[in-house]
Design a protein around this motif. Structure first.
Motif, PDB file in Angstrom:
ATOM      1  N   SER A  88       0.834  -1.209   0.000  1.00 20.29           N
ATOM      2  CA  SER A  88       0.000   0.000   0.000  1.00 20.29           C
ATOM      3  C   SER A  88       0.867   1.256   0.000  1.00 20.29           C
ATOM      4  N   GLY A  89       1.910   1.248   0.841  1.00 22.06           N
ATOM      5  CA  GLY A  89       2.811   2.394   0.895  1.00 22.06           C
ATOM      6  C   GLY A  89       3.497   2.654  -0.428  1.00 22.06           C
ATOM      7  N   LEU A  90       3.909   1.588  -1.120  1.00 22.63           N
ATOM      8  CA  LEU A  90       4.562   1.731  -2.427  1.00 22.63           C
ATOM      9  C   LEU A  90       3.606   2.317  -3.464  1.00 22.63           C
ATOM     10  N   TYR A  91       2.366   1.819  -3.467  1.00 21.23           N
ATOM     11  CA  TYR A  91       1.376   2.343  -4.416  1.00 21.23           C
ATOM     12  C   TYR A  91       1.090   3.820  -4.145  1.00 21.23           C
ATOM     13  N   ILE A  92       0.960   4.174  -2.866  1.00 25.82           N
ATOM     14  CA  ILE A  92       0.659   5.564  -2.512  1.00 25.82           C
ATOM     15  C   ILE A  92       1.807   6.483  -2.898  1.00 25.82           C
ATOM     16  N   HIS A  93       3.042   6.017  -2.692  1.00 27.11           N
ATOM     17  CA  HIS A  93       4.209   6.865  -2.976  1.00 27.11           C
ATOM     18  C   HIS A  93       4.488   6.978  -4.476  1.00 27.11           C
ATOM     19  N   ARG A 137       2.573   5.637  -7.215  1.00 25.79           N
ATOM     20  CA  ARG A 137       1.421   5.771  -8.115  1.00 25.79           C
ATOM     21  C   ARG A 137       1.843   5.406  -9.540  1.00 25.79           C
ATOM     22  N   PRO A 138       2.085   4.130  -9.816  1.00 28.00           N
ATOM     23  CA  PRO A 138       2.767   3.700 -11.041  1.00 28.00           C
ATOM     24  C   PRO A 138       1.940   3.734 -12.319  1.00 28.00           C
ATOM     25  N   TYR A 171       4.982  15.657 -19.968  1.00 30.53           N
ATOM     26  CA  TYR A 171       4.454  15.933 -18.624  1.00 30.53           C
ATOM     27  C   TYR A 171       3.380  14.890 -18.336  1.00 30.53           C
ATOM     28  N   SER A 172       3.704  13.903 -17.515  1.00 25.70           N
ATOM     29  CA  SER A 172       2.774  12.813 -17.228  1.00 25.70           C
ATOM     30  C   SER A 172       1.829  13.196 -16.098  1.00 25.70           C
ATOM     31  N   TYR A 173       0.802  12.365 -15.893  1.00 28.15           N
ATOM     32  CA  TYR A 173      -0.125  12.555 -14.781  1.00 28.15           C
ATOM     33  C   TYR A 173       0.623  12.469 -13.447  1.00 28.15           C
ATOM     34  N   GLU A 174       1.633  11.586 -13.405  1.00 24.09           N
ATOM     35  CA  GLU A 174       2.394  11.435 -12.164  1.00 24.09           C
ATOM     36  C   GLU A 174       3.092  12.740 -11.788  1.00 24.09           C
ATOM     37  N   GLN A 175       3.654  13.428 -12.784  1.00 22.41           N
ATOM     38  CA  GLN A 175       4.311  14.709 -12.510  1.00 22.41           C
ATOM     39  C   GLN A 175       3.310  15.740 -12.006  1.00 22.41           C
ATOM     40  N   ASP A 234      -4.578   3.980 -10.269  1.00 22.54           N
ATOM     41  CA  ASP A 234      -3.811   4.108  -9.032  1.00 22.54           C
ATOM     42  C   ASP A 234      -4.722   4.033  -7.815  1.00 22.54           C
ATOM     43  N   ASN A 235      -5.830   4.755  -7.871  1.00 21.14           N
ATOM     44  CA  ASN A 235      -6.769   4.771  -6.742  1.00 21.14           C
ATOM     45  C   ASN A 235      -7.354   3.386  -6.483  1.00 21.14           C
TER      46      ASN A 235
END
Length: 318
Positions: free
Chosen positions: A22-27, A29-30, A271-275, A37-38
């Motif tokens: 869970s922590g990895l997904y939250i940090h 968000r791959p 510029y990705s969604y992650e950025q 991601d949610n």
């Protein structure tokens, strides 16, 4: 195998793995889509709750701590149900979004023939530009346009200054208003007006806090295509800033009018969604936005048509 099958230790190991994942997904968000991601995060949380309920049952907490069996049973049911409920709720956000738009947005229904945008026909830039021109040139009957009037002082000042005709509509024919068109005439040099539309001076306008031109075609000297990233601050301070990754296309219509229209694109390299999320911004979607300029000649000025169909990514439209 590090722990025996069916033991409480095995459940504890599962909980530990679930928390780390869970922590990895939250940090990190791959995934490219925020909804994916949610869903991954909610799934991990629901797995944690299910394992927690299994652990409580395995070690017989109700007997060890003398809990009421009925209350303990209800608690286990609630924990397990909440896991399923979280997954269902995460998948209902999009329908709820549309429901709020339909109920609370400004509704508009019309019989115009120009509805929607054919994704196949507008996939390439030429098809997209042709659709934009159709919308910009459409009559009130074709587009189902509805005149917009406001009683505010700011609106009255705008009307007095520009003498503009402002119209709005639901682009699909029935639903929340999502499209606006303004038409007015300015007595200004045509080339200077083009330069202003293209923002050659790279000004930050109307709440824009960041604007970069980050790509374009081989004919970029003629502004035939450009890619830009833009971020805009939302009013009121209660909402996240919105950002946009846009492809802009310039050209001439059949009647000689000049146009420049933009739409949203996706790119992990630019510029990705992650950025966007790391910067605390929400990626807005521009279906199309642009300008059409027609030189009236004889010192009469330039007729300007501005059209926008933008989903800011919030809860409401219209």
């Amino acid at each position: 195998v590090f722990v025996a099958q069916g033991t409480a230790s095995q459940i504890v190991v599962g909980i530990f793995i679930s928390v780390i994942t869970s922590g990895l997904y939250i940090h990190w968000r791959p995934f490219e889509k925020e909804s994916d991601d949610n869903l991954a995060i909610v799934t991990q949380v629901s797995l944690f709750l299910t394992l927690l309920a299994a652990l409580l049952s395995k070690v017989e907490v109700d007997k060890t701590d003398n809990y009421n069996e009925l209350i303990f049973g209800i608690m286990l049911i609630v924990i397990n149900s909440s896991a399923v409920g979280m997954i269902l709720l995460s998948q209902l956000t999009k329908p709820i979004h549309y429901l709020f738009n339909s109920v609370l947005g400004t509704h508009h229904s019309h019989e115009g023939t120009l509805r929607g945008m054919n994704e196949e026909q507008t996939k390439d830039r030429q098809g997209f530009a042709q659709h934009f021109l159709k919308v910009a040139k459409s009559s009130a009957e074709e587009g189902g346009w509805k005149h917009y009037v406001s009683n505010t002082q700011k609106w009255a000042q705008f009307k007095d200054y520009s003498n503009a005709t402002v119209e709005r509509r639901c682009s699909t024919g029935n639903g929340a208003i999502d499209e606006t068109r303004a038409v007015f005439v300015v007595k200004w040099d045509f080339e200077k007006l083009k330069s202003w539309v293209l923002n050659d001076s790279k000004d930050l306008r109307q709440g824009v806090v960041e604007n970069h031109e980050i790509g374009g075609g081989s004919g970029r000297s003629h502004h035939d295509k450009k890619i830009e990233y833009m971020a805009r601050k939302m009013k009121g301070g209660l909402y996240s800033d919105r950002d946009y990754l846009l492809e802009g296309v310039e050209g001439r219509g059949e009647s000689g009018e000049w146009y420049y229209c933009k739409r949203s694109i996706k790119s992990k390299k630019l510029y990705s969604y992650e950025q966007s999320r790391k910067l605390g911004r929400v990626r807005a979607k521009v279906v199309y936005e642009g300008w059409m300029l027609h030189d009236l000649g004889g010192g009469e000025g330039v007729r300007v048509t501005y059209v926008e169909n933008v989903d800011p990514g919030g809860l409401f439209k219209g």
